[in-house]
Motif scaffolding. Sequence first.
Motif, PDB file in Angstrom:
ATOM      1  N   LEU A   2       0.647  42.103  13.355  1.00 56.23           N
ATOM      2  CA  LEU A   2       0.756  41.312  14.311  1.00 56.23           C
ATOM      3  C   LEU A   2       0.216  40.535  13.238  1.00 56.23           C
ATOM      4  N   GLY A  19      -2.142  47.603  14.542  1.00 52.77           N
ATOM      5  CA  GLY A  19      -2.631  47.945  15.574  1.00 52.77           C
ATOM      6  C   GLY A  19      -3.890  47.003  17.066  1.00 52.77           C
ATOM      7  N   GLU A  20      -5.140  47.884  16.747  1.00 55.72           N
ATOM      8  CA  GLU A  20      -5.870  46.751  17.960  1.00 55.72           C
ATOM      9  C   GLU A  20      -7.052  46.673  16.304  1.00 55.72           C
ATOM     10  N   ARG A 247      -3.987  39.207  20.593  1.00 52.01           N
ATOM     11  CA  ARG A 247      -3.366  40.384  20.394  1.00 52.01           C
ATOM     12  C   ARG A 247      -3.204  40.747  21.755  1.00 52.01           C
ATOM     13  N   LEU A 248      -4.102  40.700  22.919  1.00 49.77           N
ATOM     14  CA  LEU A 248      -3.741  41.880  24.431  1.00 49.77           C
ATOM     15  C   LEU A 248      -2.678  40.862  24.838  1.00 49.77           C
ATOM     16  N   TYR A 250       0.097  39.606  23.420  1.00 51.57           N
ATOM     17  CA  TYR A 250       1.439  39.574  23.123  1.00 51.57           C
ATOM     18  C   TYR A 250       1.403  40.721  23.267  1.00 51.57           C
ATOM     19  N   GLN A 251       0.421  42.246  23.656  1.00 51.19           N
ATOM     20  CA  GLN A 251       1.066  43.576  23.586  1.00 51.19           C
ATOM     21  C   GLN A 251       1.388  43.433  24.781  1.00 51.19           C
ATOM     22  N   ARG A 252       0.702  42.857  26.085  1.00 49.37           N
ATOM     23  CA  ARG A 252       0.820  42.597  27.464  1.00 49.37           C
ATOM     24  C   ARG A 252       2.343  41.761  27.970  1.00 49.37           C
ATOM     25  N   LEU A 254       5.110  42.507  25.029  1.00 53.36           N
ATOM     26  CA  LEU A 254       6.102  43.067  24.780  1.00 53.36           C
ATOM     27  C   LEU A 254       6.302  44.322  26.074  1.00 53.36           C
ATOM     28  N   LEU A 255       5.455  44.920  26.789  1.00 54.82           N
ATOM     29  CA  LEU A 255       5.068  45.959  28.058  1.00 54.82           C
ATOM     30  C   LEU A 255       6.793  45.009  29.119  1.00 54.82           C
TER      31      LEU A 255
END
Length: 256
Positions: A2, A19-20, A247-248, A250-252, A254-255
Amino acid sequence: MLLTFDVGNTNILLGTYQGEQLTNHWRVSTYRERTADEFAILLKNLFQFEKLSFLDITGIAISSVVPQMQVALLEMTEKYFSMTPLLIGPGIKTGMPLRFDNPREVGADRIVNAVGAYSQYGGPAIVVDFGTATTFDLVSRDGEYLGGAIAPGIGISMEALFQRAAKLPRVELAPPPNVVGRNTVNSMQSGILYGFVGQVEGIVNRMQEEMTERARVIATGGLAPLIGKHSATVEVIDEFLTLEGLRLIYQRNLLK
């Protein structure tokens, strides 16, 4: 991998995540006239130092408080990465309720900071971000954005002092030997540094008085290490809090 952009009025903070894990980070000047191709050249040069390729990037997230730069960034990501980035703004899933009169008025950087702070440190929390403006943002125990305060930033305040006071020289923002300066340079350094430390402590303490329980105080931004370590109210210094919030979010999304 990312790629994250935190576009401020003075600097752009960039980072890459595997990843994280934040694997790389860079800070460059904000130049509003930069074109999409110039952004690509800048990124290519930065990537080469770390032996990265554009092909390594699988996602892009952008937080920007400079609207005129968004067009060039969007064009660059589509032309050179063949993808549309996640641009923080209305309609984006943040996972954080905004208890604000008009949620659309809240700057993207403030939302991202609040999300990062709550995830990393819990709530209630106060985030102090030392950027072009110094912002103070309050997050509740339940992870709600409650609002905050905005003050002139250190850089623009120093620039105003140098421009308006003809006999005062430009000085480096650095801790003086003593609070009581014995020459003009040290006197200015003392007034600037401890003046802003006092501003932080004054606003934070007043915000704490409006809370039913004490909030943890996190400082971020390029000048956070300098100001934060001299403040009795700052408990955590996290220069890359905004990138973590990006980052957080973006992940939320995606889901969703």
